[in-house]
Design an enzyme around this catalytic site. Structure first.
Site, PDB file in Angstrom:
ATOM      1  CG  HIS B 188      39.592 -56.786  -2.392  1.00 44.96           C
ATOM      2  ND1 HIS B 188      38.803 -57.682  -1.736  1.00 44.96           N
ATOM      3  CD2 HIS B 188      38.987 -56.535  -3.573  1.00 44.96           C
ATOM      4  CE1 HIS B 188      37.766 -57.993  -2.505  1.00 44.96           C
ATOM      5  NE2 HIS B 188      37.859 -57.297  -3.631  1.00 44.96           N
ATOM      6  NE  ARG B 290      41.425 -37.183  -2.465  1.00 36.07           N
ATOM      7  CZ  ARG B 290      41.397 -37.654  -1.230  1.00 36.07           C
ATOM      8  NH1 ARG B 290      40.463 -38.534  -0.874  1.00 36.07           N
ATOM      9  NH2 ARG B 290      42.279 -37.271  -0.341  1.00 36.07           N
ATOM     10  NE  ARG B 326      40.004 -32.574  -5.765  1.00 41.32           N
ATOM     11  CZ  ARG B 326      41.044 -33.307  -5.356  1.00 41.32           C
ATOM     12  NH1 ARG B 326      41.959 -32.787  -4.562  1.00 41.32           N
ATOM     13  NH2 ARG B 326      41.148 -34.563  -5.709  1.00 41.32           N
ATOM     14  CD  GLU B 415      45.304 -28.158  -5.115  1.00 42.02           C
ATOM     15  OE1 GLU B 415      45.647 -29.232  -4.619  1.00 42.02           O
ATOM     16  OE2 GLU B 415      44.340 -28.049  -5.888  1.00 42.02           O
ATOM     17  CG  ASN B 438      48.471 -34.312   0.943  1.00 42.81           C
ATOM     18  OD1 ASN B 438      48.715 -33.995   2.106  1.00 42.81           O
ATOM     19  ND2 ASN B 438      47.604 -35.245   0.639  1.00 42.81           N
ATOM     20  CG  ASP B 439      48.900 -31.278  -5.043  1.00 41.35           C
ATOM     21  OD1 ASP B 439      49.915 -31.975  -5.266  1.00 41.35           O
ATOM     22  OD2 ASP B 439      47.817 -31.475  -5.584  1.00 41.35           O
ATOM     23  NE  ARG B 449      50.484 -35.478  -3.208  1.00 40.25           N
ATOM     24  CZ  ARG B 449      49.170 -35.402  -3.390  1.00 40.25           C
ATOM     25  NH1 ARG B 449      48.659 -34.397  -4.024  1.00 40.25           N
ATOM     26  NH2 ARG B 449      48.377 -36.337  -2.920  1.00 40.25           N
ATOM     27  CB  CYS B 486      40.671 -30.893   2.503  1.00 37.74           C
ATOM     28  SG  CYS B 486      41.284 -30.205   0.968  1.00 37.74           S
TER      29      CYS B 486
END
Lengths: 89, 561
Positions: B188, B290, B326, B415, B438-439, B449, B486
């Site tokens: 929101h 995702r 994924r 990852e 990221n991972d 993380r 990604c």
């Protein structure tokens, strides 16, 4: 006990603004009004959370019931409300 | 210009730049642990009803002062505060011996769970429900309402997360920018901030720890937030915003280096709404869909029909473009009510991703069948990949199951450092790979993380992380398979050039970042990208790596960073 069956006309279903308007109107009758799917357990029509959790969609049939003086008139006005596309107004 | 590696960075969700003092939004008051049962539950219920009634009145007062959109939200929230069903549920909890604020929390939770199970619009109403709960609990404990405190100079609003009621009642002329620690691209906060034309950054680690009154500069495009910015930086950030708009206005079409090497530009999405929004933008498809949202917040596993309908809705808007799906990535940190494997000491290293699928192949099979049906029903080029693959055997196991469902293209996320190092074996089993930076950074640097204070270690510019990405690309090359990215790294225009130079052939990112990455690629030849990759790999530190690449970059790009 008065009973009515009505099809939800609101294009978004019975949530958001249409749900608020319906709950407000049901509360204004001052009666014990219930709403539910045919053959299923009904919920308190004056409870916004109950009505939203029902998740009634556009085109779905719901059953309204009320008891007490003026129950028929009260239900007629609620049926009229649900028969309009409240979201478009 | 300031060095962005020293600047906290979140996700820019509403464009623009602004500078102002911080106003911290008060967080919710939690019910006390082991709250004693009231001596007189009936009397206590009267007190609770009064608290809810006062909350309803406050919301109505605010509604009277708000614009039409906010008025509707606030009026509906006031109705929730007066709800008879909710009061009945609270009465039951009190009768069962719960303390007042514990009873309120428990009763609200039963409705919240129902709404979350219904999903979509209803799941979003949970925020309103919790807003009512937080106010009532604060009042019962004699505390101030959580929310936005009074302030009289235009400010930057900072919160853990903003309730819609809070966002909607903000006076745009008093709000320079919004920063939240939680939230997402489609929260929101993001939607309303964009509507109000207020720059906003979400997912900024440590945001709620910034002292009230601190001056901050907010870049709603890049997600950068600078604390105590210099006067020069303040001028820069405003000027940069204008230059960036002008430069990117002409950027369009597929990703290409200056000398024409294709680097596909794809979007990361997490649901049907994201899909519709991303498909309307200039992207070549989806590099990461995702699918967790299909499974989380549900009591029972989604059926084949339900999943097929959702996947069809996601694929359709993309026409014949690529959509990389994924499969379910859940585990101890993202628990599923219907596949609970119990708590784990180390959720990030536990039975998550493909490991969960191996323990519950029934869940994977239904998902793959639904994806197969949805792929046939639409024109999209559907590809399926698994999360958390560590070995070639796992890759082979997954590939067989995907192909059995008639899905022609199967891949794996890279990852896990082990999979990156053994990429030539892992990649031999599948058709493509996708680096989850990221991972990969989390596991390479052994840094959580979720731990904001370790963000330096998680920087994808860390030479060790870049080295591992290079190793994975080499392995993919030996196996003759394409490798994409990604993770967040793909949306960093400078890092994107390094990744292209390392051999990455597709980059998937938030759609809002595609235009600057496309612009960056178009300014540099593949030879320059190779040179940048070599320079980054040779650097001693993350900062050195970025500076080395910056020195090789075209000045038209560096002027925008």
């Amino acid at each position: 006990m008065a009973t009515r069956t009505v099809t939800i006309a609101s294009s978004v279903g019975l949530h958001a603004r249409p749900a608020s308007m319906f709950v407000q109107a049901a509360s204004d009758t001052g009666l014990d009004v219930e709403i539910g799917r045919p053959g299923e357990e009904s919920v308190d029509a004056t409870s916004i959370l109950g009505v939203m959790a029902l998740g009634a969609k556009h085109g779905e049939e719901v059953v309204l019931t009320a008891e007490g003086d003026g129950a028929d008139e009260a239900l007629d006005s609620l049926v009229a409300l649900l028969s309009r596309d409240l979201d478009a107004e | 210009m300031s060095n962005p590696t020293e600047t906290p960075r979140g996700i820019g969700v509403s464009p623009g730049a602004a500078v102002g003092p911080v106003v911290q939004v008060r967080g919710p008051v939690r019910p006390p642990d082991n709250e004693p049962a009231p001596a007189d539950p009936a009397a206590e219920h009267v007190r609770i009803k009064e608290a809810f009634e006062s909350v309803a009145r406050t919301l109505e007062e605010r509604a009277a002062l708000a614009d039409e959109t906010a008025q509707q939200i606030l009026t509906a929230t006031a109705l929730i505060a007066r709800d008879k069903g909710l009061q009945k549920a609270i009465g039951k909890e009190l009768a069962a011996g719960k303390g007042p604020t514990t009873a309120v929390t428990a009763a609200v939770q039963t409705y919240a769970a129902q709404f979350e199970a219904l999903g979509g619009y209803f799941a979003e109403r949970v925020t309103d429900l919790k807003d009512v709960r937080n106010r009532a609990v604060a009042r019962l404990l004699g505390k101030e309402d959580p929310g936005v405190p009074e302030f009289d100079v235009p400010s930057v609003i900072v919160a853990h997360d903003l309730a819609p009621a809070e966002t909607a009642t903000l006076n745009p002329s008093m709000v320079r920018a919004i920063i939240t620690e939680a939230g997402g691209r489609t929260s929101h906060t993001a939607i309303l901030a964009a509507q109000m034309g207020i720059p906003a950054v979400v997912q900024l680690a440590g945001a709620t720890a910034i002292a009230a009154g601190t001056m901050v500069a907010v870049d709603g495009d890049s997600g950068e937030v600078t604390i105590d910015p210099s006067a020069e930086y303040q001028r820069d950030i405003i000027g940069k915003r204008e230059r960036r708009r002008a430069a990117l206005a002409g950027s369009a079409g597929p990703g290409r280096t200056k000398d024409g090497y294709p680097v596909m530009l794809l979007a990361n999405i997490g649901g049907v709404e994201d899909a519709v929004s991303a498909a309307s933008q200039d992207v070549e498809g989806v590099g990461l869909f995702r699918t967790e949202f299909v499974f989380l917040s549900r009591d029972t596993a989604p059926t084949l029909a339900e999943q097929t309908e959702i996947y069809t809705k996601v694929f359709e808007p993309f026409g014949s473009r690529r959509v990389v799906v994924r499969t379910l990535d859940a585990g101890a940190d993202k628990p599923l009510a219907f596949a609970d494997l119990g708590p784990e000491e180390n959720p990030a290293l536990g039975k998550r991703g493909l490991r969960l699928s191996a323990l519950r192949p029934d869940l994977l099979d239904v998902q793959l069948e639904a994806l197969g049906v949805a792929a046939k029903a639409t024109a999209a080029e559907v590809k399926v990949m698994a999360p958390m693959v560590a070995t070639a055997e796992e890759a082979a196991w997954f590939a067989r199951r995907v192909r059995e469902n008639g899905l022609p293209s199967v891949g794996v996320m890279i990852e896990v450092p082990g999979a990156a190092i053994a990429a030539r074996h892992v990649m031999a089993e599948v058709d493509f790979g996708s680096l989850g930076t990221n991972d990969l950074a989390q596991y390479t640097m052994a840094a959580d993380r979720m731990e904001g204070t370790l963000s330096d270690l998680l920087d994808p510019w860390q030479p060790a992380v870049l080295g591992l990405i290079g190793t994975a690309c080499e392995g993919a090359k030996v196996a003759g398979k394409p490798m994409g990215v990604c993770g967040e790294a793909g949306g960093d225009a400078l890092l994107a050039l390094v990744l292209a130079g390392l051999g990455v052939s597709s980059l998937s990112m938030a759609p809002s970042k595609v235009s600057i990455v496309r612009y960056a690629l178009g300014l540099h030849t593949m030879a320059t990208c190779h040179g940048m990759a070599t320079a980054a790999l040779d650097a001693r530190t993350a900062t050195d790596a970025r500076n080395a690449v910056l020195a090789l970059a075209h000045e038209d790009l560096t002027a925008l960073l």
